[in-house]
Scaffold this motif. Structure first.
Motif, mmCIF file in Angstrom:
data_model
loop_
_atom_site.group_PDB
_atom_site.id
_atom_site.type_symbol
_atom_site.label_atom_id
_atom_site.label_comp_id
_atom_site.label_asym_id
_atom_site.label_seq_id
_atom_site.Cartn_x
_atom_site.Cartn_y
_atom_site.Cartn_z
ATOM 1 N N MET A 99 0.843 -1.202 0.000
ATOM 2 C CA MET A 99 0.000 0.000 0.000
ATOM 3 C C MET A 99 0.878 1.252 0.000
ATOM 4 O O MET A 99 0.601 2.219 -0.728
ATOM 5 N N LEU A 100 1.949 1.233 0.793
ATOM 6 C CA LEU A 100 2.856 2.391 0.849
ATOM 7 C C LEU A 100 3.601 2.578 -0.471
ATOM 8 O O LEU A 100 3.882 3.705 -0.879
ATOM 9 N N ILE A 101 3.904 1.470 -1.140
ATOM 10 C CA ILE A 101 4.556 1.570 -2.456
ATOM 11 C C ILE A 101 3.601 2.192 -3.469
ATOM 12 O O ILE A 101 3.990 3.066 -4.254
ATOM 13 N N GLU A 102 2.346 1.752 -3.464
ATOM 14 C CA GLU A 102 1.346 2.300 -4.384
ATOM 15 C C GLU A 102 1.125 3.789 -4.148
ATOM 16 O O GLU A 102 0.863 4.542 -5.098
ATOM 17 N N GLU A 103 1.233 4.203 -2.892
ATOM 18 C CA GLU A 103 1.079 5.622 -2.566
ATOM 19 C C GLU A 103 2.357 6.410 -2.829
ATOM 20 O O GLU A 103 2.422 7.612 -2.559
ATOM 21 N N LYS A 104 3.416 5.701 -3.332
ATOM 22 C CA LYS A 104 4.709 6.318 -3.652
ATOM 23 C C LYS A 104 5.367 6.942 -2.414
ATOM 24 O O LYS A 104 6.043 7.975 -2.495
ATOM 25 N N ILE A 105 5.137 6.316 -1.267
ATOM 26 C CA ILE A 105 5.770 6.767 -0.026
ATOM 27 C C ILE A 105 7.080 6.025 0.206
ATOM 28 O O ILE A 105 8.065 6.597 0.661
ATOM 29 N N ILE A 106 7.101 4.726 -0.126
ATOM 30 C CA ILE A 106 8.330 3.944 -0.019
ATOM 31 C C ILE A 106 8.588 3.270 -1.353
ATOM 32 O O ILE A 106 7.752 3.309 -2.264
ATOM 33 N N GLU A 107 9.762 2.646 -1.475
ATOM 34 C CA GLU A 107 10.090 1.905 -2.679
ATOM 35 C C GLU A 107 10.849 0.637 -2.307
ATOM 36 O O GLU A 107 11.487 0.570 -1.249
ATOM 37 N N ASN A 108 10.752 -0.358 -3.169
ATOM 38 C CA ASN A 108 11.466 -1.608 -2.978
ATOM 39 C C ASN A 108 12.827 -1.476 -3.645
ATOM 40 O O ASN A 108 12.929 -1.249 -4.846
ATOM 41 N N ILE A 109 13.888 -1.637 -2.833
ATOM 42 C CA ILE A 109 15.246 -1.451 -3.352
ATOM 43 C C ILE A 109 15.817 -2.748 -3.889
ATOM 44 O O ILE A 109 16.374 -2.811 -4.970
ATOM 45 N N ASP A 110 15.706 -3.822 -3.097
ATOM 46 C CA ASP A 110 16.366 -5.068 -3.477
ATOM 47 C C ASP A 110 15.660 -6.228 -2.783
ATOM 48 O O ASP A 110 15.837 -6.437 -1.590
ATOM 49 N N GLY A 111 14.869 -6.986 -3.522
ATOM 50 C CA GLY A 111 14.190 -8.120 -2.919
ATOM 51 C C GLY A 111 13.179 -7.677 -1.881
ATOM 52 O O GLY A 111 12.155 -7.095 -2.213
ATOM 53 N N GLU A 112 13.495 -7.937 -0.605
ATOM 54 C CA GLU A 112 12.597 -7.559 0.481
ATOM 55 C C GLU A 112 13.176 -6.417 1.295
ATOM 56 O O GLU A 112 12.986 -6.331 2.512
ATOM 57 N N VAL A 113 13.896 -5.531 0.636
ATOM 58 C CA VAL A 113 14.465 -4.343 1.303
ATOM 59 C C VAL A 113 13.693 -3.111 0.853
ATOM 60 O O VAL A 113 13.596 -2.832 -0.334
ATOM 61 N N TYR A 114 13.135 -2.368 1.806
ATOM 62 C CA TYR A 114 12.293 -1.218 1.502
ATOM 63 C C TYR A 114 12.908 0.050 2.060
ATOM 64 O O TYR A 114 13.483 0.059 3.160
ATOM 65 N N LYS A 115 12.785 1.145 1.323
ATOM 66 C CA LYS A 115 13.299 2.442 1.759
ATOM 67 C C LYS A 115 12.248 3.519 1.560
ATOM 68 O O LYS A 115 11.400 3.431 0.659
ATOM 69 N N ILE A 116 12.316 4.556 2.382
ATOM 70 C CA ILE A 116 11.455 5.720 2.192
ATOM 71 C C ILE A 116 11.916 6.472 0.946
ATOM 72 O O ILE A 116 13.112 6.674 0.740
ATOM 73 N N LYS A 117 10.988 6.871 0.114
ATOM 74 C CA LYS A 117 11.346 7.593 -1.116
ATOM 75 C C LYS A 117 11.845 8.988 -0.775
ATOM 76 O O LYS A 117 11.413 9.606 0.194
ATOM 77 N N ARG A 118 12.754 9.464 -1.565
ATOM 78 C CA ARG A 118 13.290 10.807 -1.375
ATOM 79 C C ARG A 118 12.178 11.843 -1.493
ATOM 80 O O ARG A 118 11.285 11.708 -2.317
ATOM 81 N N GLY A 119 12.275 12.853 -0.667
ATOM 82 C CA GLY A 119 11.303 13.928 -0.707
ATOM 83 C C GLY A 119 10.137 13.727 0.229
ATOM 84 O O GLY A 119 9.323 14.617 0.401
ATOM 85 N N MET A 120 10.050 12.523 0.839
ATOM 86 C CA MET A 120 8.957 12.256 1.767
ATOM 87 C C MET A 120 9.232 12.966 3.097
ATOM 88 O O MET A 120 10.363 13.092 3.517
#
Length: 382
Positions: A361-382
């Motif tokens: 849900m957070l990825i769809e809202e463009k709040i976070i992104e999947n970096i590598d496999g199951e590693v998630y990061k907050i998107k820049r500018g958030m």
């Protein structure tokens, strides 16, 4: 004498400038932030030999350039504290290596300052932080130079210590234990014989403190006062590491991986008495190299020692999002996810599925992104 040739050769390695044409300087903030985002494990060192051995072995194990940057760890132009940081790989892990300005936990530029820098960093969410290098042993009759200790529990001998008559330091209740999940994984490797006393690898209690110990009598007092449990050795950076990593809002699993270079006594004794030049330095180099061998075992992909769970990632992401902008994540939703519902999910072992739905849900809202496999990061500018 058993390891004299190895000590001599490793010392020549780390003092040969020709071996250190391995760095690429980076100054661009955007590029540095990208390296932060890829980081999976942070490694701390407090000694030039620890650093040099770490870098030489990483390059020899995996041909690569080591990215070098200088950053202000206080983020305060009025009070700069510039530290050296490095990016490279060990196995499949993306490493951020931070070089302390001084030994100790709460000295200026010590381990606590480095951890606080990581905690404040908007782009870096490591799955673990490791303090790597050298330590002193407890018993030179039963231990050997180069024995590697993984700390299960830490007893501070200066920070928050209580003092009785005759400067006798007694046990304080301020004791740190290793993260439960990390402990389980290490115990599994011990059970499999991968981390074993046969290979000079030990898992147990250590003491930690701000002052260098170079007196056998004082060392024995600290160790006996700390606990009635066996103490394997001691070091200086662990207090700041564990205290800052086990924060109220967001904790990061941490581990001490250090090898014995002395027994907390006679550290400044003349080389002439041993008919050996730079003996102390050579022993530190040898111990650092032994610690790296254990570090490389822990970094093997198959063991997944430092892979953070989806649940822990979700907690970290949510806390950091809420701190950055409370409107992005509503407080009731945060409480619900980290409260009753998450406990129910954990009990019935479907917690990862629950968290993945939320992360998507957070990825769809463009709040976070999947970096590598199951590693998630907050998107820049958030």
């Amino acid at each position: 004498h058993l390891h004299k040739n190895e000590c001599d050769n490793k010392y020549l390695d780390v003092t040969n400038k020709e071996n250190f044409k391995i760095y690429k300087e980076v100054n661009e903030p955007d590029l540095i932030n990208k390296y932060y985002m890829k980081t999976t494990v942070v490694i701390l060192t407090a000694n030039i030999f620890e650093k040099n051995i770490l870098h030489l072995n990483a390059v020899r194990d995996k041909k690569q350039k080591i990215i070098h940057c200088i950053v202000n760890s206080y983020n305060n132009p009025q009070r700069p504290l510039n530290i050296n940081i490095y990016f490279f790989n060990i196995g499949d892990y993306h490493i951020l290596h931070m070089e302390a300005k001084q030994t100790g936990s709460y000295s200026m530029g010590g381990s606590a300052d480095l951890i606080r820098f990581i905690m404040r960093n908007d782009y870096c969410f490591p799955s673990a932080i490791i303090s790597y290098g050298i330590c002193f042993g407890n018993d030179y009759y039963k231990q050997n130079l180069g024995d590697t200790i993984l700390a299960n529990k830490l007893y501070p001998y200066f920070m928050s210590a209580k003092v009785k008559e005759k400067y006798f330091f007694v046990k304080d209740s301020n004791i740190f234990n290793i993260d439960v999940q990390l402990d389980t994984k290490i115990q599994y490797l011990i059970g499999k014989g991968i981390l074993s006393k046969k290979n000079n690898i030990y898992y147990g209690n250590m003491v930690t403190g701000e002052a260098v110990i170079s007196n056998e009598i004082m060392k024995d007092i600290f160790i006996k006062a700390a606990t009635n449990q066996p103490i394997l050795g001691g070091e200086m950076e662990g207090y700041g590491l564990f205290k800052e990593c086990q924060g109220f809002e967001c904790s990061i699993p941490c581990l001490i991986v250090k090898s014995i270079c002395d027994w907390g006594a006679y550290k400044n004794i003349d080389d002439e008495l041993f008919d050996e030049i730079n003996l102390k330095d050579k022993l530190q180099v040898y111990a650092s190299d032994q610690a790296y061998k254990v570090l490389s075992i822990l970094m093997k992909k198959d063991f997944r020692i430092f892979d953070i769970s989806v649940y822990e990632q979700t907690k970290q992401l949510l806390f950091n999002l809420f701190k950055k902008n409370e409107h992005l994540i509503h407080q009731p939703l945060l409480e619900e996810l980290l409260g009753t519902q998450i406990k129910i999910s954990k009990k019935y072992k479907n917690i990862n599925f629950f968290c993945k739905i939320f992360l998507n849900m957070l990825i769809e809202e463009k709040i976070i992104e999947n970096i590598d496999g199951e590693v998630y990061k907050i998107k820049r500018g958030m």
